[in-house]
Design a protein around this motif. Structure first.
Motif, PDB file in Angstrom:
ATOM      1  N   MET A 116      -5.200  -1.528   6.117  1.00 41.20           N
ATOM      2  CA  MET A 116      -3.905  -0.847   6.107  1.00 41.20           C
ATOM      3  C   MET A 116      -3.479  -0.535   7.541  1.00 41.20           C
ATOM      4  SD  MET A 116      -3.120   2.936   4.555  1.00 41.20           S
ATOM      5  CE  MET A 116      -2.211   4.070   5.629  1.00 41.20           C
ATOM      6  N   LYS A 117      -2.205  -0.765   7.810  1.00 47.62           N
ATOM      7  CA  LYS A 117      -1.660  -0.395   9.107  1.00 47.62           C
ATOM      8  C   LYS A 117      -1.678   1.119   9.237  1.00 47.62           C
ATOM      9  CE  LYS A 117       2.573  -0.618  11.872  1.00 47.62           C
ATOM     10  NZ  LYS A 117       4.001  -1.031  11.881  1.00 47.62           N
ATOM     11  N   ARG A 118      -2.055   1.617  10.420  1.00 46.37           N
ATOM     12  CA  ARG A 118      -2.114   3.057  10.655  1.00 46.37           C
ATOM     13  C   ARG A 118      -1.138   3.458  11.750  1.00 46.37           C
ATOM     14  NH1 ARG A 118      -8.309   4.885  11.250  1.00 46.37           N
ATOM     15  NH2 ARG A 118      -7.251   6.903  11.423  1.00 46.37           N
ATOM     16  N   LEU A 119      -0.792   4.732  11.728  1.00 47.56           N
ATOM     17  CA  LEU A 119       0.123   5.278  12.717  1.00 47.56           C
ATOM     18  C   LEU A 119      -0.640   5.702  13.962  1.00 47.56           C
ATOM     19  CD1 LEU A 119       2.241   7.539  10.341  1.00 47.56           C
ATOM     20  CD2 LEU A 119       2.966   5.379  11.379  1.00 47.56           C
ATOM     21  N   PRO A 120       0.048   5.852  15.091  1.00 46.18           N
ATOM     22  CA  PRO A 120      -0.595   6.444  16.276  1.00 46.18           C
ATOM     23  C   PRO A 120      -1.134   7.833  15.937  1.00 46.18           C
ATOM     24  CG  PRO A 120       1.507   5.464  16.862  1.00 46.18           C
ATOM     25  CD  PRO A 120       1.427   5.424  15.365  1.00 46.18           C
ATOM     26  N   SER A 148       0.855  -1.179   0.000  1.00 45.16           N
ATOM     27  CA  SER A 148       0.000   0.000   0.000  1.00 45.16           C
ATOM     28  C   SER A 148       0.891   1.229   0.000  1.00 45.16           C
ATOM     29  CB  SER A 148      -0.910   0.011   1.235  1.00 45.16           C
ATOM     30  OG  SER A 148      -1.711   1.169   1.260  1.00 45.16           O
ATOM     31  N   GLY A 149       0.914   1.933  -1.117  1.00 47.33           N
ATOM     32  CA  GLY A 149       1.740   3.135  -1.194  1.00 47.33           C
ATOM     33  C   GLY A 149       3.126   2.802  -1.707  1.00 47.33           C
ATOM     34  N   VAL A 150       4.155   3.067  -0.894  1.00 46.52           N
ATOM     35  CA  VAL A 150       5.538   2.878  -1.320  1.00 46.52           C
ATOM     36  C   VAL A 150       6.396   2.627  -0.090  1.00 46.52           C
ATOM     37  CG1 VAL A 150       5.889   5.369  -1.295  1.00 46.52           C
ATOM     38  CG2 VAL A 150       7.484   3.955  -2.523  1.00 46.52           C
ATOM     39  N   TRP A 151       7.349   1.719  -0.222  1.00 48.29           N
ATOM     40  CA  TRP A 151       8.227   1.398   0.901  1.00 48.29           C
ATOM     41  C   TRP A 151       9.665   1.367   0.414  1.00 48.29           C
ATOM     42  CZ3 TRP A 151       5.670   1.724   5.248  1.00 48.29           C
ATOM     43  CH2 TRP A 151       4.302   1.496   5.219  1.00 48.29           C
ATOM     44  N   LYS A 210     -10.598  10.175   8.549  1.00 48.33           N
ATOM     45  CA  LYS A 210     -11.811   9.409   8.228  1.00 48.33           C
ATOM     46  C   LYS A 210     -11.754   9.006   6.756  1.00 48.33           C
ATOM     47  CE  LYS A 210     -14.622  11.632  11.786  1.00 48.33           C
ATOM     48  NZ  LYS A 210     -15.796  12.505  12.084  1.00 48.33           N
ATOM     49  N   LEU A 211     -10.914   8.012   6.476  1.00 47.12           N
ATOM     50  CA  LEU A 211     -10.631   7.588   5.119  1.00 47.12           C
ATOM     51  C   LEU A 211     -10.846   6.084   5.006  1.00 47.12           C
ATOM     52  CD1 LEU A 211      -7.274   9.558   4.726  1.00 47.12           C
ATOM     53  CD2 LEU A 211      -9.530  10.288   3.907  1.00 47.12           C
ATOM     54  N   VAL A 212     -10.797   5.586   3.786  1.00 45.34           N
ATOM     55  CA  VAL A 212     -10.940   4.151   3.551  1.00 45.34           C
ATOM     56  C   VAL A 212      -9.556   3.523   3.660  1.00 45.34           C
ATOM     57  CG1 VAL A 212     -11.579   2.377   1.885  1.00 45.34           C
ATOM     58  CG2 VAL A 212     -12.958   4.460   2.082  1.00 45.34           C
ATOM     59  N   PHE A 213      -9.335   2.760   4.710  1.00 47.87           N
ATOM     60  CA  PHE A 213      -8.031   2.153   4.949  1.00 47.87           C
ATOM     61  C   PHE A 213      -8.004   0.676   4.563  1.00 47.87           C
ATOM     62  CE2 PHE A 213      -8.024   5.805   7.825  1.00 47.87           C
ATOM     63  CZ  PHE A 213      -6.827   6.396   7.455  1.00 47.87           C
ATOM     64  N   GLN A 214      -9.055   0.216   3.915  1.00 49.87           N
ATOM     65  CA  GLN A 214      -9.099  -1.171   3.453  1.00 49.87           C
ATOM     66  C   GLN A 214      -8.835  -1.234   1.964  1.00 49.87           C
ATOM     67  OE1 GLN A 214     -12.890  -2.871   4.533  1.00 49.87           O
ATOM     68  NE2 GLN A 214     -12.068  -3.810   6.367  1.00 49.87           N
ATOM     69  N   SER A 215      -8.012  -2.176   1.560  1.00 55.29           N
ATOM     70  CA  SER A 215      -7.819  -2.450   0.139  1.00 55.29           C
ATOM     71  C   SER A 215      -8.302  -3.864  -0.143  1.00 55.29           C
ATOM     72  CB  SER A 215      -6.344  -2.302  -0.249  1.00 55.29           C
ATOM     73  OG  SER A 215      -5.546  -3.190   0.504  1.00 55.29           O
ATOM     74  N   VAL A 216      -8.921  -4.047  -1.281  1.00 57.96           N
ATOM     75  CA  VAL A 216      -9.470  -5.346  -1.659  1.00 57.96           C
ATOM     76  C   VAL A 216      -8.563  -5.968  -2.706  1.00 57.96           C
ATOM     77  CG1 VAL A 216     -11.457  -6.575  -2.596  1.00 57.96           C
ATOM     78  CG2 VAL A 216     -11.801  -4.559  -1.154  1.00 57.96           C
TER      79      VAL A 216
END
Length: 910
Positions: A533-537, A275-278, A518-524
């Motif tokens: 998706m893992k989120r930050l504190p 998800s995104g870039v690493w 308040k976003l969509v943090f799930q990817s299908v």
């Protein structure tokens, strides 16, 4: 620093823990630490609060001893003394909590690393090292070795000084990026990048014999550089080169697995898609004394929706790995789409590899077609399996050979730079994402041994060097350092998923949704399974969300309209058919990444100040003239992923001059954003309005015959000229000058918006550092209130009190009187009414820059506030209103920091 601070450490503790703290104080004294301990400093007859305040002011470190007793009746007094040490803006001071028992940390103390006194001797060494005096790094002359022929990527900051060598063969340049570069005049090549300054380089010079260079920086440090054949002393300096490699491809291509195999030499199963870039580091082995080399692999998420935001990280690429899943049949369309998306950021020839992944699972793709595609695009073709290792060693070796190391430029830095850099990378690998520069410095001081001391400017220099390739990012606000800036891309992808999920398909999101996460943090995935998706504190997430929003706006991928961010390339509304289709006057055949071209074009027009956006559709946008509200618009039609046509149309009321200005804005944008662009004119008969002919044929005739070129209407047989008012004005110098003046005015407006957003984030960071809540109020420009602050209790709950903030960014908002007093002019009378009718006191906040920084910014030039001050104006205005209309007030502002925020909270809660 030691001359200013009389004490190394102030020991803040509950009176009930005095016996424990006294023993520790005595031990520190024996080890040469200058300690402020109340029993030793406060004498009979002294004012206890005054002596404590004096001790805090003259101490570099505050050690706060946490215990169940301290968190009792003594807590309010103990906490009050910590504010100046916890403030991230107060970089010269350090805050160090010490845990005496099992009592949990209260309030915001939970975010600080603490010394655990329960663990014994090792923790004492940590405490002593943190409290002991630190040695400032001395500026040392740098000796450089022989010239290396290398093509430099260039300075990343403004050049402030240049000089020619005595023989005229070479030139020196000094820059705000804190480096000095040696250039070969005839070829234009940069043959050496010299690092070591910790501030902007203002001037450079050669010695009369050309063997040495001299450079001077804004902080007063002068360095001497040897340009002869001497080698760098091994114990002081390090030579290195780093390279950035993109790993891209559609989902399921095996990018993450291959990246791990190439960097670690082993197989690691992966869960789902990136998800995104690493980013992953691969340090290459080298012989003793050789130049160190390292490769950073950037693993990009493969979903098509992500490609618009990937551009935040594509700059400075040294090589590209384009992967595909060999067990899929039809892979060429996806590969061609990726090639188009990549070309928009590749400004020079870059080694590219076409890599078949997961060949252990099968090979359904056509090898013949793939090899032909690779030859056509200039790719080196490889087949690999990350799981078995097949083909990976060969790819690794060819990649190392293909990277243009000489073009990247060899760098020389003090070895302390590398030690700091390595520790920063360890922190990153441990999962830390957001730290203030003060927190980063303190943590590095704790980790590095005594012989690896450094000062604040050295740390900022190293962070700046890591910022260049994007490994970390130093933000322009809040004193923040992002140790893993790729999280910005991950959250940007959540924004794109949210846009795709909205039923209205407007391509717009409320600003509040972004600010609150308040976003969509799930990817299908392709199997239909949703992955969270893992989120930050929360604290770190808010910083990343703010920086993400700022970057998306500055890159022109979205625009702000009221309380929403609008993304033109994600608007899904179809334009309803008009009763009469508008005539097309100008069109452009363009090649390039169309999503990016279209989004940035609409944003530029909407923000230009010369046209008003009225409606946004799927690949179409309608605008109005500022005078008369006449219509004009742009449309994009796609032939494929990389080829399309941009058309311009106007309503009958739009004058020739307005048409030319509109067309010129678009023409200039496409010239810079598209890979290729070709302009066509479309003509209609001035008598019967019938569209005429083939634009290509008419353009050839216009080129051949110039002002005498004519054509004949197919319906009424009227002959009319092709060199009309539109062409005449488009080619005229007067109009070009007018358009240039408008563009300069638009740049000033854009710069003003950037400053305003930067000040919001800066102020928000300072309020957050004080543990209080805030939110931005979406609105049009100059509506009166920009930020609301809500004061909270120790548990973080609102207490029903707060502040209203009006923010002004830039030096022009204050005028100095002859007596030195500053005046703020109230340009809009309605501001007074707005400010005096708020539920909370209104604070006027003014952020100013250094004298030479209050100018429009171009490119990646950093904007950083030199000073942010505020004052309460509600009571001032009410007093002045009793005398009549208020047109200006004296600005007597104090520094906005943690302490002043908490002081306003104390006043509000009285």
């Amino acid at each position: 620093m030691s001359e200013y601070f009389s004490y190394d450490v102030f020991l803040s503790h509950s009176s009930k823990n005095k016996a424990v703290v006294r023993k520790l104080a005595e031990r520190l004294i024996r080890d040469g630490v200058r300690v402020w301990f109340d029993e030793w400093e406060i004498r009979a007859g002294d004012s206890i609060p005054a002596r404590i305040e004096e001790g805090l002011e003259r101490s570099r470190v505050l050690a706060l001893f946490m215990s169940s007793e301290a968190f009792g009746s003594d807590w309010a007094a103990l906490e009050a003394g910590t504010f100046r040490f916890r403030d991230p803006l107060n970089r010269e001071r350090r805050f160090l909590p010490v845990r005496l028992d099992d009592a949990p940390a209260r309030g915001s103390l939970g975010q600080f690393k603490y010394v655990d006194w329960r663990s014994g001797r090792e923790e004492y060494e940590r405490l002593r090292e943190a409290c002991g005096p630190r040695r400032e790094e001395e500026a040392k002359p740098v000796e450089m070795d022989g010239l290396v022929r290398a093509l430099s990527l260039g300075h990343t900051g403004s050049v402030r000084g240049v000089a020619f060598s005595p023989d005229g063969r070479y030139a020196l340049s000094g820059s705000e990026d804190q480096t000095v570069r040696l250039w070969e005049v005839e070829s234009g090549r940069a043959v050496r990048a010299m690092e070591g300054h910790s501030a902007s380089v203002l001037g450079v010079a050669f010695s009369p014999d050309g063997r040495y260079a001299l450079s001077g920086a804004v902080n007063g440090v002068i360095r001497v550089w040897s340009l002869g054949q001497q080698t760098i002393a091994a114990e002081e300096y390090q030579q290195y080169i780093n390279a950035k490699v993109l790993v891209v491809g559609d989902p399921g291509a095996g990018k993450t697995g291959l990246t791990h195999r190439l960097t670690q030499g082993s197989w690691k199963p992966t869960d789902g898609s990136t998800s995104g870039v690493w980013a992953t580091q691969w340090a290459l082995t080298h012989s003793e004394g050789a130049v160190e080399r390292e490769i950073w692999f950037w693993d990009f998420g493969g979903q098509a929706d992500q490609r618009l935001v990937h551009q935040l990280y594509m700059g400075g690429t040294a090589a590209i790995l384009l992967l595909f899943n060999a067990d899929q049949e039809d892979v060429l369309p996806g590969l061609r789409d990726w090639q188009v998306a990549l070309r928009r950021t590749m400004k020079q020839a870059t080694p590219q590899f076409l890599v078949a992944g997961r060949i252990d699972a099968g090979f359904k793709a056509s090898r013949g077609k793939l090899e032909a595609f690779a030859k056509e695009q200039g790719f080196v073709y490889h087949e690999t399996s990350a799981q078995s290792g097949t083909g990976c060693d060969e790819l690794r070796e060819q990649l190392k050979e293909a990277i243009p190391w000489e073009r990247l430029g060899e760098r020389s830095s003090p070895k302390i730079f590398k030690r700091i850099k390595d520790e920063i990378l360890k922190l990153r690998d441990e999962g830390l994402v957001v730290l203030t520069s003060k927190e980063l410095r303190d943590e590095l001081w704790r980790r590095l041994p005594e012989d690896a001391q450094f000062d604040e400017m050295t740390l900022r220099t190293v962070v700046g060097l890591l910022d260049g390739p994007g490994v970390v990012r130093e933000l322009s606000y809040g004193s923040y350092v992002l140790l893993a800036p790729e999280w910005i891309n991950a959250y940007a992808q959540a924004v794109i998923r949210t846009l795709r999920s909205t039923p209205d398909e407007l391509g717009a999101l409320p600003l509040q949704s972004i600010a609150e996460g308040k976003l969509v943090f799930q990817s299908v995935g392709r199997d239909g399974v949703a992955t969270e998706m893992k989120r930050l504190p929360e604290r770190e997430e808010r910083v990343v969300l703010g920086e993400m929003e700022r970057q998306l706006e500055e890159r022109g991928l979205c625009l702000r309209q009221g309380d929403r961010l609008v993304f033109p390339s994600h608007c899904g509304r179809d334009r309803p058919p008009a009763p009469v289709q508008p005539a097309v006057f100008v069109s452009y055949a363009v090649a390039g990444y169309l999503d990016d071209i279209y989004a940035t074009l609409v944003v530029k027009l909407a923000y230009s100040g010369s046209f008003q956006l009225s409606e946004l559709w799927r690949e179409a946008a309608d605008f109005l003239t500022l005078v008369g509200q006449h219509g004009m618009g742009v449309r994009m039609q796609r032939e494929n992923a990389s080829l399309g046509e941009i058309t311009l149309h106007f309503s009958p009321g739009v004058g020739v001059g307005e048409r030319v200005i509109f067309a010129n804005y678009i023409h200039e944008h496409l010239e810079g954003a598209a890979e290729t662009v070709r302009r066509w004119r479309h003509y209609v008969c001035p008598k019967c309005s019938t569209a005429k002919g083939n634009p290509e044929v008419l353009l050839e005739r216009l080129r051949d015959r110039g002002e005498t070129a004519t054509t004949t209407c197919d319906r009424c047989d009227l002959e009319f000229g092709l060199w009309d008012d539109l062409e005449r004005r488009f080619a005229g110098d007067d109009l070009r000058q007018r358009v240039e003046a408008l563009r300069e005015a638009d740049e000033v407006r854009l710069d003003t918006r950037k400053k305003a957003k930067l000040l919001v984030l800066e102020v928000g960071a300072r309020i957050t550092s004080a543990g209080q809540k805030w939110w931005e109020i979406p609105q049009g420009e100059d509506d009166g209130i920009d930020v609301m602050v809500e004061f909270t209790d120790e548990a973080g709950n609102g207490v029903g009190k707060g502040l209203c903030l009006q923010l002004k960014a830039g030096n022009s908002h204050l005028k100095k009187r002859l007596n030195g007093r500053e005046v703020f002019r109230i340009k809009k009378p309605r501001w007074v009414e707005t400010w005096t009718n708020q539920p909370y006191p209104v604070m006027l906040v003014i952020g100013t820059f250094a004298e030479d920084a209050d100018q429009p910014r171009r490119g990646n030039d950093r904007m950083e506030f030199a000073e942010v001050r505020w004052m309460e104006i509600t009571s001032v205005l009410k007093k002045e209103m009793a005398k009549g209309a208020v047109e200006q007030i004296d600005f007597v502002g104090s520094r906005l920091d943690m302490s002043s925020v908490l002081e306003m909270r104390r006043i509000a809660l009285m």
